[in-house]
Design an enzyme around this catalytic site. Structure first.
Site, PDB file in Angstrom:
ATOM      1  CG  ASP A 243      -1.784   1.122   1.402  1.00 33.83           C
ATOM      2  OD1 ASP A 243      -2.993   0.912   1.256  1.00 33.83           O
ATOM      3  OD2 ASP A 243      -1.318   2.249   1.657  1.00 33.83           O
ATOM      4  N   GLY A 244       0.691   2.133  -0.955  1.00 41.56           N
ATOM      5  CA  GLY A 244       1.554   3.305  -1.107  1.00 41.56           C
ATOM      6  C   GLY A 244       1.572   4.179   0.126  1.00 41.56           C
TER       7      GLY A 244
ATOM      8  N   PRO B 151      -8.827   0.952  -5.237  1.00 38.31           N
ATOM      9  CG  PRO B 151      -7.751  -0.759  -6.403  1.00 38.31           C
ATOM     10  CD  PRO B 151      -8.968   0.084  -6.409  1.00 38.31           C
TER      11      PRO B 151
ATOM     12  CG  ASP C 228       1.467   6.182 -13.157  1.00 34.60           C
ATOM     13  OD1 ASP C 228       0.278   6.390 -13.447  1.00 34.60           O
ATOM     14  OD2 ASP C 228       2.263   5.584 -13.906  1.00 34.60           O
ATOM     15  CB  SER C 229      -2.793   6.887  -8.300  1.00 33.69           C
ATOM     16  OG  SER C 229      -3.324   8.153  -8.599  1.00 33.69           O
TER      17      SER C 229
END
Ligand SMILES: Cc1ncc(COP(=O)(O)O)c(C=O)c1O
Lengths: 521, 286
Positions: free
Chosen positions: B139-140, B164, B157-158
């Site tokens: 998880d970022g 998510p 960059d999502s």
């Protein structure tokens, strides 16, 4: 996984813009539990099934409710959806009647009793408050004594007004580091029982809002030995019934009645609840139902009742698995929060074998005083700056409820926001009030004070008088001052401090809580 | 005759973009999301997550040029990079063209996106074997929380702010990124579109949260045909370097990198926003 090169149609549901990360049409069907759990009676949901059948019959309604399956109220139908309004029905033969249940509601209640290992269970549609009323009003006649801790929910004090009962308070232990009121020490309960041998019952918070539990088994033994009932406010303990890693449940401990907020941590609709009866009062079920019916609506909502039926089924079949996950999430959050520094996300390590006998691991109670912020201030920052709503904050702590619906990503958000709050807003912990509990001085019963002739005084001028109404922060809704108690300087200071820190005060007729009705001298 | 197959993405409730599908290569549900890759006559292979187009073979160069080369032309010496998301590999591919970068920590939540893109979009997922890459499936938000004063550049960059990727659009995340950046670090992010109301509201919120966290925030734009409205925004949030004043066109041109969308004239131009976009962004800031 699809093999490359194989052409497949794109299913229509993928052609929709998808919200919330779930494919439309996925996860929307109720599984066939009877096939998944063959022979398990808990796989049935009789009320849900009856209401579904009613809907499928497309019966022409010449009865209430007047919206007639939503047709008469297009705005409401647009908001809630047609599916919802077609099951907002009135009591009738097919779907039974909560006032006098004989078929599908009764079957659903019996299944609920089995799921919670109770002798009997009643569906409640006016919240756990109504279950608490049922417990107290069916155990006390006017003037009878009830032994209880002072840090109870307002519904307990209100029930004492309605029942005209006399409270006998056991001082809750107070945790010196955290400043929070704990449970009751069995020794104190034993002492109170000796001093008030004619009391009818002992009421126990199990757990408190913070997740603190008393030694319920021992208290039950003491009360039963003295011929008293044990009534348990288990509003925040639905999950105790479904996991061996959580404190003993009221029914397991042998209590006589328990009020269980299925809607709080269980997942049913807001306002739906259960009243559980133990073996000790099995034969009084009829009288208890009568007492409940004194104040219960004759138009109980089927939305609420079906939600109880479906939730009971889910918890009975999968509760263990669900709460294992919840406990893992909460434990993870605690360990991460404790690594941030400053915050104290407390747990089992604070138990003392006495007034803090057990801890509810699903409660994420966090002590904030050492970062120089009141719990309510952290609560407000989380909401205003980070769009995160926690259950409540008081002077020294905030509480995040972790329940069936939580996901790992949102736990990460909470932790990250707490890191930010410490860094951006943390201060030296000076000048913060240490204690959440002000010891009451009881001068008369809640009912005597509530129904007395009163004077209306500015709160600040009421010192020395006897309160005729309650004042509390909501949540948690535990009266700081209850009817019949002396208004002391400590109480006034506490209230004004909570007000200054941003707590929502309530309980008085005056909606600003600046004036207080006190008993006329 | 076989029926025609069409993919459609709703850009708002009443508008959709359709692409004829000739072959579906992947259709799976990972732990986190639905992943699909299919072929279309116009856009080549297309990757969608939860039904939303993430990239197409034909126009992905635009997005990846703009999210990587703009900050790289501003910061004088990027050594440590954190790339959050970007499982398709396109941003990584562009980063790897810079020899001075020493380490790229890439944090992607969904390993299946990487697996499927390596298999079916090899031109995009082209740099996964680069030795500077440290690929982490996590998880970022959680990853970034544990890092302080470490990165010169963070690239977000999502996917979109639901599903998510939701936590990658929050104020707490930007705050944690700020801490993970060095004193002259830069953060760039996928900043949604200013056009359709739901996207525009997200763009407004992102800008509001970034400006509450970073001393310098600029927004730039690109034209990406496969995305809703085609008009896309990127955020440039910085502790020190200004994307226009500290931009050195000569230095970047001297590298001799060929890019089909980005160039140093465009660099200046892409920060010049339409009036309605300026108004939108400023409307969220006190
Ligand atoms: C300890 C306790 N008991 C009882 C109640 C009453 O529950 P309800 O709101 O469902 O009436 C609450 C609700 O907050 C509570 O916290």
């Amino acid at each position: 996984m699809t093999e490359s090169g194989k052409a497949r149609p794109v299913p229509p549901e993928r052609l929709r813009r998808i919200l919330n990360g779930t494919l439309l049409g996925q996860g929307n069907e109720i599984p066939d539990y009877e096939a998944l759990f063959p022979g398990n009676p808990q796989a049935k949901a009789p009320l849900y099934e009856a209401v579904s059948l009613y809907r499928s019959k497309r019966i022409v309604p010449f009865d209430v409710p007047g919206h007639k399956q939503g047709r008469g109220n297009p705005d409401l139908r647009a908001f809630l959806g047609e599916d919802c309004l077609t099951v907002d029905v009135n009591s009738m033969k097919m779907v039974d009647n909560l006032i006098h249940p004989t078929s599908v509601i009764r079957e659903a209640e019996v299944l609920a009793a089995q799921a919670f290992r109770a002798a009997d269970a009643f569906f409640m549609v006016n919240g756990t408050s109504s279950a608490i009323q049922g417990m107290i009003m069916s155990s006390l006649n006017p003037g009878d004594e009830l032994i209880l801790p002072r840090n109870v929910h307002r519904s307990v004090i209100n029930s004492l007004i309605l029942a005209r009962g006399t409270p006998v308070y056991v001082n809750p232990g107070v945790h010196t580091g955290l400043g929070i009121p704990l449970g009751m020490s069995p020794a104190e309960v034993a002492q109170t029982i000796r001093e008030h041998p004619r009391a009818k019952a002992v009421l126990v918070n199990h757990p408190t809002y913070y997740g603190v539990c008393s030694n319920l088994k021992e208290i039950t033994r003491l009360a039963h030995e003295a011929g008293m009932r044990v009534l348990v406010d288990e509003a925040h303990g639905t999950h105790f019934h479904f996991s061996p890693d959580l404190p003993v449940s009221a029914m397991e401990a042998g209590a006589d009645m328990a009020a269980v907020s299925l809607h709080k941590t269980g997942g049913s609709l807001t306002q739906s609840s259960l009243l559980l009866l133990g073996e000790g009062v099995r034969s009084d079920a009829g009288y208890i139902r009568q007492i409940v019916n004194l104040s219960q609506t004759t138009s109980a909502s089927y939305l609420l009742m079906v939600s109880l039926d479906l939730t009971r089924r889910l918890l009975a079949l999968k509760g263990r698995e669900i709460y294992d996950r919840v406990i893992k999430l909460a434990n993870y959050a605690r360990s991460e929060i404790n690594q941030i520094g400053g915050y104290d996300a407390f747990s089992n390590e604070k138990t003392d074998g006495d007034a803090f006998y057990e801890f509810d691991l699903t409660k994420l109670s966090v002590h904030t005083r050492s970062i120089g912020l009141a719990g309510i201030e952290v609560h407000d920052l989380l909401r205003d700056e980070y769009d995160i709503q926690v259950e409540f904050g008081d002077l020294g702590n905030f509480l995040a409820i972790i329940s069936v619906g939580d996901r790992a990503v949102v736990i990460e958000r909470l932790i990250a926001a707490l890191v930010e709050i410490l860094e951006r807003y943390g201060k030296e912990p000076s000048g913060l009030l240490a204690n959440e509990y002000v010891k009451p001085i009881v001068e008369m019963t809640p009912a005597e004070a509530f129904y007395a002739k009163t004077d209306l005084l500015p709160l600040l001028a009421a010192e020395g008088r006897i309160a005729a109404e309650s004042i509390m922060c909501y949540p948690p809704g535990i009266p700081i001052l209850a009817p019949g108690e002396k208004v002391t300087k400590d109480v006034i200071d506490y209230i004004e401090y909570a007000r200054a820190k941003g707590s929502l005060l309530t309980g008085t007729e005056d909606d600003k809580v600046e004036y207080l009705h006190v008993v006329r001298l | 005759m076989a029926k025609e197959l069409w993919f459609a993405e709703y850009h708002d409730d009443n508008t959709r973009l359709g692409m004829r599908v000739t072959r579906e290569l992947v259709a799976m549900q990972s732990e986190f999301q639905a992943i699909e890759i299919f072929e279309t006559p116009t856009f080549g292979r297309v990757l969608t997550l939860d039904g939303l187009v993430m990239l197409t073979e034909k126009d992905e160069f635009i997005y990846h040029d703009m999210i990587i080369h703009v900050p790289m032309a501003v910061h004088p010496k990027v050594q440590n990079v954190l790339l959050i998301g970007g499982g398709d590999g396109g941003s990584l591919r562009e980063l790897c063209r810079y020899p001075e970068i020493e380490q790229i920590d890439m944090v992607e939540i969904d390993s299946e996106v990487v697996n499927q893109c390596r298999r079916f979009l090899p031109q995009v997922a082209a740099a996964y074997d680069d030795p500077r890459l440290n690929l982490i499936f996590a998880d970022g938000l959680k990853f970034v929380r544990h890092n302080t004063d470490k990165y010169d550049l963070i690239v977000i960059d999502s996917t979109d702010p639901f599903g998510p990727g939701e936590s990658l659009f929050t104020k707490e995340f930007y705050g944690n990124c700020h801490r993970a950046l060095r004193a002259d670090g830069i953060l760039v992010n996928q900043h949604e579109s200013p056009y359709y109301p739901a996207d525009a509201e997200e763009a407004r919120l992102i800008y509001q949260r970034l400006t509450a966290t970073f001393p310098l925030v600029r927004v730039y734009q690109a034209h990406i045909p496969c995305y809703p409205s085609g008009h896309w925004l990127f955020g440039f949030a910085s502790k020190r370097w200004d994307p226009l004043q500290d931009f050195d066109a000569e230095r970047w041109n001297a590298r001799g990198l060929y890019t089909r969308y980005y160039n140093t004239d465009l660099h200046t131009g892409c920060f010049q926003l339409p009036t309605y976009v300026k108004e939108l962004l400023e409307s969220g800031v006190e």
